[in-house]
Design a protein around this motif. Structure first.
Motif, mmCIF file in Angstrom:
data_model
loop_
_atom_site.group_PDB
_atom_site.id
_atom_site.type_symbol
_atom_site.label_atom_id
_atom_site.label_comp_id
_atom_site.label_asym_id
_atom_site.label_seq_id
_atom_site.Cartn_x
_atom_site.Cartn_y
_atom_site.Cartn_z
ATOM 1 N N UNK A 74 0.838 -1.205 0.000
ATOM 2 C CA UNK A 74 0.000 0.000 0.000
ATOM 3 C C UNK A 74 0.865 1.243 0.000
ATOM 4 N N UNK A 75 1.863 1.259 0.866
ATOM 5 C CA UNK A 75 2.767 2.401 0.939
ATOM 6 C C UNK A 75 3.512 2.601 -0.375
ATOM 7 N N UNK A 76 4.032 1.522 -0.951
ATOM 8 C CA UNK A 76 4.798 1.637 -2.187
ATOM 9 C C UNK A 76 3.934 1.952 -3.387
ATOM 10 N N UNK A 77 2.778 1.312 -3.496
ATOM 11 C CA UNK A 77 1.932 1.492 -4.661
ATOM 12 C C UNK A 77 1.294 2.862 -4.748
ATOM 13 N N UNK A 78 1.163 3.553 -3.613
ATOM 14 C CA UNK A 78 0.517 4.868 -3.611
ATOM 15 C C UNK A 78 1.515 6.013 -3.644
ATOM 16 N N UNK A 79 2.812 5.740 -3.816
ATOM 17 C CA UNK A 79 3.805 6.808 -3.806
ATOM 18 C C UNK A 79 3.489 7.903 -4.828
ATOM 19 N N UNK A 80 3.231 7.511 -6.073
ATOM 20 C CA UNK A 80 3.023 8.507 -7.130
ATOM 21 C C UNK A 80 1.713 9.269 -6.946
ATOM 22 N N UNK A 81 0.559 8.606 -6.794
ATOM 23 C CA UNK A 81 -0.677 9.381 -6.596
ATOM 24 C C UNK A 81 -0.673 10.175 -5.299
ATOM 25 N N UNK A 82 -0.102 9.614 -4.242
ATOM 26 C CA UNK A 82 -0.050 10.350 -2.975
ATOM 27 C C UNK A 82 0.823 11.588 -3.106
ATOM 28 N N UNK A 83 1.936 11.459 -3.844
ATOM 29 C CA UNK A 83 2.816 12.600 -4.051
ATOM 30 C C UNK A 83 2.092 13.693 -4.839
ATOM 31 N N UNK A 84 1.305 13.306 -5.832
ATOM 32 C CA UNK A 84 0.578 14.288 -6.634
ATOM 33 C C UNK A 84 -0.458 15.033 -5.806
ATOM 34 N N UNK A 85 -1.159 14.305 -4.942
ATOM 35 C CA UNK A 85 -2.156 14.948 -4.080
ATOM 36 C C UNK A 85 -1.484 15.833 -3.038
ATOM 37 N N UNK A 86 -0.417 15.311 -2.417
ATOM 38 C CA UNK A 86 0.264 16.053 -1.356
ATOM 39 C C UNK A 86 0.940 17.311 -1.878
ATOM 40 N N UNK A 87 1.284 17.346 -3.179
ATOM 41 C CA UNK A 87 1.941 18.515 -3.755
ATOM 42 C C UNK A 87 1.040 19.744 -3.721
ATOM 43 N N UNK A 129 1.817 6.459 5.234
ATOM 44 C CA UNK A 129 3.258 6.439 5.015
ATOM 45 C C UNK A 129 3.646 6.640 3.557
ATOM 46 N N UNK A 130 2.702 6.521 2.626
ATOM 47 C CA UNK A 130 3.035 6.681 1.208
ATOM 48 C C UNK A 130 3.448 8.109 0.866
ATOM 49 N N UNK A 131 3.092 9.066 1.701
ATOM 50 C CA UNK A 131 3.389 10.476 1.423
ATOM 51 C C UNK A 131 4.820 10.835 1.811
ATOM 52 N N UNK A 132 5.337 10.205 2.839
ATOM 53 C CA UNK A 132 6.571 10.661 3.475
ATOM 54 C C UNK A 132 7.774 10.676 2.550
ATOM 55 N N UNK A 133 8.055 9.563 1.886
ATOM 56 C CA UNK A 133 9.300 9.483 1.112
ATOM 57 C C UNK A 133 9.397 10.521 -0.005
ATOM 58 N N UNK A 134 8.437 10.605 -0.929
ATOM 59 C CA UNK A 134 8.599 11.581 -2.010
ATOM 60 C C UNK A 134 8.556 13.027 -1.546
ATOM 61 N N UNK A 135 7.674 13.347 -0.596
ATOM 62 C CA UNK A 135 7.554 14.738 -0.164
ATOM 63 C C UNK A 135 8.745 15.165 0.693
ATOM 64 N N UNK A 349 10.815 5.941 -7.862
ATOM 65 C CA UNK A 349 11.864 5.100 -7.288
ATOM 66 C C UNK A 349 11.331 4.336 -6.079
ATOM 67 N N UNK A 350 10.643 5.048 -5.205
ATOM 68 C CA UNK A 350 10.102 4.390 -4.018
ATOM 69 C C UNK A 350 8.951 3.456 -4.350
ATOM 70 N N UNK A 351 8.216 3.742 -5.403
ATOM 71 C CA UNK A 351 7.191 2.799 -5.835
ATOM 72 C C UNK A 351 7.813 1.455 -6.153
#
Length: 403
Positions: A74-87, A129-135, A349-351
């Motif tokens: 869940x954490x890895x698969x949501x890295x890209x969409x979570x990053x887009x929303x969190x931006x 946790x999917x937000x933390x790494x990219x942001x 990368x994190x995905x």
């Protein structure tokens, strides 16, 4: 000489430019490190809980890996969409809110509502946790610009501190408390950290190029190969850690020995981030990865057959190379990313690496269920060896001096 207060202020600012220039950078780095410490601690404390859940719910090795994958995939698969929303929000709001969601997930998992509650809580914690790494990575990279490799290493090191502290604390607590109160306490720590991030981080948007909002990410074949290398490296680490508590347990190692073994691996891994970062600068990416992956392969096999005392002696060394490779790879992400897409590149990368870390242990667990734990551990060692030809193929994509 003048007595004008403004002149004194200007002179003082000229002598001491640090508060205006570096204080926001340091606050951003400190906040990113705090978030990384907590979320990586959440991730790796699950290893201590796996044997407990296996006994309570009667899970096979593959089933146990699948339960852990509810969080990691869940954490890895949501890295890209979570990053887009969190931006759309400031790093302060994004990281604090995401940390609160992860803590809420662990609180749900700790409630006495059965196996379904555990699974639902792990999924919710993974979403947070999917937000933390990219942001957090982009926050550090944008704060330090061209000089971000060192601060990114500090950020990476902070994650390993969490990997050392949280599993050890959980392992030392579970003999005296049931696992549910222990997990609940770690959730409370997460809520405290969420509040600390609100107080620590400046309330400003992360600067980003408009190209970061594009749907595609990464930097072509070189970046894709880097992600594959990171995925194999992570698969090795997660696969071996899946079996480590059981390897220690069958050699008359009780809960304190398991806690010690995990702490030794993670402490070695924290040191490995700094050491392997130096190796990357001194010998280049390719040779550093070759050395660390070859050593990982050898040491995994050695700890499999060594007596308990020798295995404990070797675990910190194994931790250095097992975790240290990621530091070399992580610092290469901005180099191979498309210009202006560093944040998206980190998300992709994190995905890859987190998704691999969640799915690969299921495969290793299935191998162990079918052919025995020893074969499962050897499969993890072979995965490390497979990285060597891959990183040799990466050489043409690296800048001069990075080989």
């Amino acid at each position: 000489m003048t007595n004008d207060p403004q002149d004194f202020a200007k002179a003082d600012a000229a002598r001491n430019p640090l508060p205006s220039d570096l204080a926001p950078q340091r606050r951003n780095l400190a906040g990113a490190c705090l978030a990384h410490l907590l979320h990586d601690g959440y991730t790796d404390q699950l290893y201590v809980l796996l044997p407990i859940w296996q006994g309570e719910y009667g899970l096979s090795y593959a089933g146990l890996a699948a339960v852990r994958a509810l969080y990691s995939v869940t954490m890895g698969g949501l890295q890209v969409p979570a990053d887009k929303i969190a931006a759309r929000f400031s790093p302060r709001i994004a990281l604090a809110a995401a940390t609160g969601v992860s803590a809420a997930g662990l609180l749900l998992a700790a409630l006495p509502i059965g196996f379904a509650g555990l699974c639902a809580g792990l999924i919710l914690a993974g979403i947070g946790s999917s937000v933390q790494h990219p942001r957090a990575s982009l926050l550090v990279a944008n704060s330090y610009g061209a000089k971000s490799r060192g601060p990114l290493g500090v950020y990476n090191f902070a994650g390993d501190l969490g990997k050392a502290v949280f599993p050890a604390a959980v392992a030392l607590s579970t003999p005296f408390l049931a696992w549910r109160p222990v997990v609940g306490l770690t959730a409370v720590v997460g809520l405290i950290v969420a509040g600390a991030l609100l107080a620590l981080l400046p309330d400003c948007r992360t600067e980003a190029s408009a190209t970061e909002d594009k749907a595609a990410g990464g930097g072509g074949r070189g970046f894709g190969l880097l992600v594959a290398i990171g995925a194999f490296d992570t698969a090795t680490r997660m696969g071996y850690l899946l079996f480590l508590p059981f390897l220690l347990g069958v050699r008359d190692g009780g809960a304190p020995t398991v806690a010690l073994g995990l702490a030794l691996v993670f402490a070695g891994g924290a040191f490995g981030k700094a050491l392997c970062g130096w190796l990357g600068e001194r010998f280049g990416v390719v040779w550093s990865v070759i050395v660390t992956e070859a050593a990982t392969t050898l040491l995994i096999v050695t700890t499999l057959i060594a007596p308990l005392w020798l295995g404990l002696v070797l675990l910190p060394i194994l931790g250095v190379v097992l975790n240290g490779t990621s530091s070399v790879l992580y610092g290469t992400v901005p180099e191979l990313a498309h210009k202006g897409e560093v944040g998206r590149a980190f998300a992709w990368f994190y995905t890859g690496v987190i998704g691999s870390g969640g799915l690969a242990p299921i495969l290793y667990g299935a191998i162990a269920d079918g052919w025995g734990r020893t074969v499962g551990v050897i499969a993890a060692a072979c995965t490390a060896a497979a990285v060597i030809p891959m990183v040799i193929a990466l050489r043409p994509f690296l800048k001069s001096g990075a080989e």
